[in-house]
Design a protein around this motif. Structure first.
Motif, PDB file in Angstrom:
ATOM      1  N   ARG A  66      -5.897  -2.909 -12.704  1.00  0.00           N
ATOM      2  CA  ARG A  66      -6.862  -2.798 -11.594  1.00  0.00           C
ATOM      3  C   ARG A  66      -6.318  -3.484 -10.340  1.00  0.00           C
ATOM      4  O   ARG A  66      -6.438  -2.955  -9.232  1.00  0.00           O
ATOM      5  CB  ARG A  66      -8.207  -3.399 -11.985  1.00  0.00           C
ATOM      6  N   ALA A  67      -5.684  -4.640 -10.516  1.00  0.00           N
ATOM      7  CA  ALA A  67      -5.096  -5.351  -9.370  1.00  0.00           C
ATOM      8  C   ALA A  67      -3.968  -4.531  -8.746  1.00  0.00           C
ATOM      9  O   ALA A  67      -3.829  -4.500  -7.518  1.00  0.00           O
ATOM     10  CB  ALA A  67      -4.589  -6.720  -9.809  1.00  0.00           C
ATOM     11  N   ASP A  69      -6.919   4.841  -6.018  1.00  0.00           N
ATOM     12  CA  ASP A  69      -8.146   4.930  -6.799  1.00  0.00           C
ATOM     13  C   ASP A  69      -7.842   4.389  -8.192  1.00  0.00           C
ATOM     14  O   ASP A  69      -6.685   4.349  -8.619  1.00  0.00           O
ATOM     15  CB  ASP A  69      -8.624   6.377  -6.901  1.00  0.00           C
ATOM     16  N   PHE A  70      -8.888   3.999  -8.918  1.00  0.00           N
ATOM     17  CA  PHE A  70      -8.716   3.419 -10.244  1.00  0.00           C
ATOM     18  C   PHE A  70      -9.627   4.133 -11.232  1.00  0.00           C
ATOM     19  O   PHE A  70     -10.805   4.333 -10.953  1.00  0.00           O
ATOM     20  CB  PHE A  70      -9.044   1.923 -10.211  1.00  0.00           C
ATOM     21  N   ALA A 130      -3.732  -1.235  -8.727  1.00  0.00           N
ATOM     22  CA  ALA A 130      -4.382  -0.143  -7.996  1.00  0.00           C
ATOM     23  C   ALA A 130      -4.908  -0.635  -6.648  1.00  0.00           C
ATOM     24  O   ALA A 130      -4.724   0.029  -5.616  1.00  0.00           O
ATOM     25  CB  ALA A 130      -5.512   0.460  -8.823  1.00  0.00           C
ATOM     26  N   TYR A 131      -5.535  -1.786  -6.643  1.00  0.00           N
ATOM     27  CA  TYR A 131      -6.069  -2.347  -5.398  1.00  0.00           C
ATOM     28  C   TYR A 131      -4.941  -2.604  -4.400  1.00  0.00           C
ATOM     29  O   TYR A 131      -5.033  -2.218  -3.230  1.00  0.00           O
ATOM     30  CB  TYR A 131      -6.849  -3.634  -5.699  1.00  0.00           C
ATOM     31  N   ALA A 132      -3.858  -3.231  -4.860  1.00  0.00           N
ATOM     32  CA  ALA A 132      -2.733  -3.545  -3.971  1.00  0.00           C
ATOM     33  C   ALA A 132      -2.105  -2.277  -3.410  1.00  0.00           C
ATOM     34  O   ALA A 132      -1.688  -2.243  -2.244  1.00  0.00           O
ATOM     35  CB  ALA A 132      -1.687  -4.366  -4.724  1.00  0.00           C
ATOM     36  N   LYS A 140       0.848  -1.199   0.000  1.00  0.00           N
ATOM     37  CA  LYS A 140       0.000   0.000   0.000  1.00  0.00           C
ATOM     38  C   LYS A 140       0.878   1.242   0.000  1.00  0.00           C
ATOM     39  O   LYS A 140       1.831   1.339   0.761  1.00  0.00           O
ATOM     40  CB  LYS A 140      -0.920  -0.014   1.215  1.00  0.00           C
ATOM     41  N   GLY A 177      -3.600   0.515  -2.841  1.00  0.00           N
ATOM     42  CA  GLY A 177      -4.571   1.350  -2.127  1.00  0.00           C
ATOM     43  C   GLY A 177      -4.913   2.607  -2.906  1.00  0.00           C
ATOM     44  O   GLY A 177      -5.289   3.625  -2.333  1.00  0.00           O
TER      45      GLY A 177
END
Length: 188
Positions: free
Chosen positions: A146-147, A155-156, A149-151, A124, A153
């Motif tokens: 997208r993965a 925004d996407f 961005a998620y990892a 993060k 923390g």
């Protein structure tokens, strides 16, 4: 409350081969106050130690808090720098706009030129960030972006079909990108 842009330094961090005059990053240099390009010694052969070292030096010398604006392998540069930088350096970052993150872990031989940046850090980020991804980017799949961005923390933002979001997309000043940047800065 709106943020005063004059209190920030915008650091444009180009990817491989720099950002030519028609690239949106070059247009943003003329549009954003207190903006400058992070220059690398060798634009053709990205080296993780050299590129992150240069980013570290530029962040350290910035007189204000910084907004990092990375494209392509520069996203990996920012991520690798953030994972290794000390807390005082990282605290200088107000936000990061991360466009078209090259998947440096892709085993295809065409990615060998950026292999020194692998593995991509997946921790993060300690500052607000936004990943802008294209559905037809040849350097990262949309699900992988997208993965990431998620990892991180982050925004996407789905920017549609803009390829690698580089010069070939002919975005000019990329108004939609500036709106995304504005939304990110609203969180600062």
């Amino acid at each position: 409350m709106a943020i005063d842009l004059s209190t920030l330094d915008f650091l444009v961090v180009p990817g491989r081969e720099n950002a030519p005059a028609e690239h949106w990053q070059s247009h943003w240099l003329g549009a954003l106050p207190n903006s400058s390009r992070v220059l690398q010694e060798d634009w053709s052969r990205p080296d993780v130690a050299a590129w992150t070292g240069r980013l570290d030096a530029v962040v350290a010398s910035a007189p204000r808090r910084v907004v990092l604006i990375g494209h392509s392998v520069a996203v990996a540069t920012i991520l690798r720098w953030a994972a290794a930088a000390g807390p005082e350096q990282v605290a200088k970052v107000a936000a990061a706009f991360l466009a078209a993150p090259t998947n440096v872990d892709d085993p295809d031989p065409s990615f060998d030129i950026v292999r020194s940046f692998a593995p991509m850090p997946l921790g993060k980020l300690p500052f607000p960030a936004l990943v802008a991804a294209s559905r037809d980017d040849p350097r990262v799949t949309f699900p992988q972006a997208r993965a990431f961005a998620y990892a991180w923390g982050a925004d996407f933002a789905d920017v549609g079909e803009l390829g690698h979001i580089g010069s070939a997309a002919r975005l000019g000043v990329w108004p939609a990108g500036l709106l995304l940047l504005g939304g990110l800065l609203a969180r600062v």
